[in-house]
Design a protein around this motif. Structure first.
Motif, PDB file in Angstrom:
ATOM      1  N   ARG A  98       0.647  -0.914  -0.421  1.00 41.57           N
ATOM      2  CA  ARG A  98      -0.379  -0.025  -0.192  1.00 41.57           C
ATOM      3  C   ARG A  98       0.785   1.370  -0.343  1.00 41.57           C
ATOM      4  NH1 ARG A  98      -1.881  -0.250   4.608  1.00 41.57           N
ATOM      5  NH2 ARG A  98      -0.482   2.040   5.457  1.00 41.57           N
ATOM      6  N   ARG A  99       1.685   1.251   0.328  1.00 42.41           N
ATOM      7  CA  ARG A  99       2.959   2.173   0.737  1.00 42.41           C
ATOM      8  C   ARG A  99       3.302   2.877  -0.309  1.00 42.41           C
ATOM      9  NH1 ARG A  99       5.340   3.044   7.100  1.00 42.41           N
ATOM     10  NH2 ARG A  99       3.112   2.386   7.816  1.00 42.41           N
ATOM     11  N   THR A 100       3.733   0.921  -0.986  1.00 46.72           N
ATOM     12  CA  THR A 100       4.436   1.383  -2.720  1.00 46.72           C
ATOM     13  C   THR A 100       3.485   1.681  -3.020  1.00 46.72           C
ATOM     14  OG1 THR A 100       6.203  -0.081  -1.663  1.00 46.72           O
ATOM     15  CG2 THR A 100       5.675   0.165  -4.003  1.00 46.72           C
ATOM     16  N   GLU A 101       2.535   1.683  -3.147  1.00 45.40           N
ATOM     17  CA  GLU A 101       1.564   2.098  -4.395  1.00 45.40           C
ATOM     18  C   GLU A 101       1.339   3.862  -3.792  1.00 45.40           C
ATOM     19  OE1 GLU A 101      -1.742  -0.225  -3.662  1.00 45.40           O
ATOM     20  OE2 GLU A 101      -1.089  -1.925  -4.423  1.00 45.40           O
ATOM     21  N   GLU A 102       1.164   4.598  -2.956  1.00 44.06           N
ATOM     22  CA  GLU A 102       1.029   5.552  -2.401  1.00 44.06           C
ATOM     23  C   GLU A 102       2.084   6.340  -3.033  1.00 44.06           C
ATOM     24  OE1 GLU A 102       0.173   5.789   1.951  1.00 44.06           O
ATOM     25  OE2 GLU A 102      -2.052   4.742   1.383  1.00 44.06           O
ATOM     26  N   ILE A 103       3.137   6.157  -3.019  1.00 45.32           N
ATOM     27  CA  ILE A 103       4.036   6.530  -3.418  1.00 45.32           C
ATOM     28  C   ILE A 103       4.857   6.788  -4.591  1.00 45.32           C
ATOM     29  CG2 ILE A 103       6.883   6.568  -3.391  1.00 45.32           C
ATOM     30  CD1 ILE A 103       7.249   5.787  -0.621  1.00 45.32           C
ATOM     31  N   LEU A 104       4.083   5.496  -5.431  1.00 46.94           N
ATOM     32  CA  LEU A 104       4.289   5.395  -7.054  1.00 46.94           C
ATOM     33  C   LEU A 104       3.125   7.088  -7.541  1.00 46.94           C
ATOM     34  CD1 LEU A 104       5.289   2.290  -7.883  1.00 46.94           C
ATOM     35  CD2 LEU A 104       6.679   3.954  -7.587  1.00 46.94           C
ATOM     36  N   LYS A 105       2.240   6.817  -6.955  1.00 40.93           N
ATOM     37  CA  LYS A 105       1.213   7.469  -7.024  1.00 40.93           C
ATOM     38  C   LYS A 105       1.248   8.823  -6.841  1.00 40.93           C
ATOM     39  CE  LYS A 105      -4.076   8.437  -6.305  1.00 40.93           C
ATOM     40  NZ  LYS A 105      -4.720   8.191  -5.170  1.00 40.93           N
ATOM     41  N   ALA A 127       2.057  12.214 -10.407  1.00 45.80           N
ATOM     42  CA  ALA A 127       1.041  13.332 -10.217  1.00 45.80           C
ATOM     43  C   ALA A 127       2.791  14.619 -10.086  1.00 45.80           C
ATOM     44  CB  ALA A 127       0.243  13.551  -8.793  1.00 45.80           C
ATOM     45  N   ASN A 128       3.715  14.492  -9.539  1.00 44.51           N
ATOM     46  CA  ASN A 128       4.578  15.027  -9.306  1.00 44.51           C
ATOM     47  C   ASN A 128       5.341  15.827 -10.765  1.00 44.51           C
ATOM     48  OD1 ASN A 128       3.719  15.800  -6.761  1.00 44.51           O
ATOM     49  ND2 ASN A 128       5.552  15.217  -5.561  1.00 44.51           N
ATOM     50  N   ALA A 129       5.877  14.621 -10.934  1.00 48.02           N
ATOM     51  CA  ALA A 129       6.215  14.408 -12.297  1.00 48.02           C
ATOM     52  C   ALA A 129       5.852  15.153 -13.589  1.00 48.02           C
ATOM     53  CB  ALA A 129       7.127  12.611 -13.171  1.00 48.02           C
ATOM     54  N   ALA A 130       3.648  14.713 -13.010  1.00 50.45           N
ATOM     55  CA  ALA A 130       3.050  15.533 -14.557  1.00 50.45           C
ATOM     56  C   ALA A 130       2.684  16.700 -14.282  1.00 50.45           C
ATOM     57  CB  ALA A 130       1.726  14.384 -14.110  1.00 50.45           C
TER      58      ALA A 130
END
Length: 64
Positions: free
Chosen positions: A43-50, A54-57
């Protein structure tokens, strides 16, 4: 992501983090034998990647 380090998958109780260099890239492996810890790591990994996506975009960067 508001909690920063508090959301790190490596800080899940019962987890073990291994870091190694492969082909000039740092590879992290975070493991646990506890099923609840595994779910928390995922869950934490998915949150970080999300958040990073979003920041990259929005900003053209993924750096904190």
């Amino acid at each position: 992501m508001s909690k920063r380090g508090g959301n790190c998958p490596s800080t899940v109780a019962g987890s073990t983090t291994k870091a190694e260099l492969k082909g000039g890239k740092i590879m992290l492996t975070i493991t646990s034998d506890d099923k609840d810890a595994i779910l928390a790591i995922q869950r934490r990994t998915e949150e970080i990647l999300k958040d990073k996506t979003a920041n990259a975009a929005a900003n053209g960067t993924t750096h904190d």
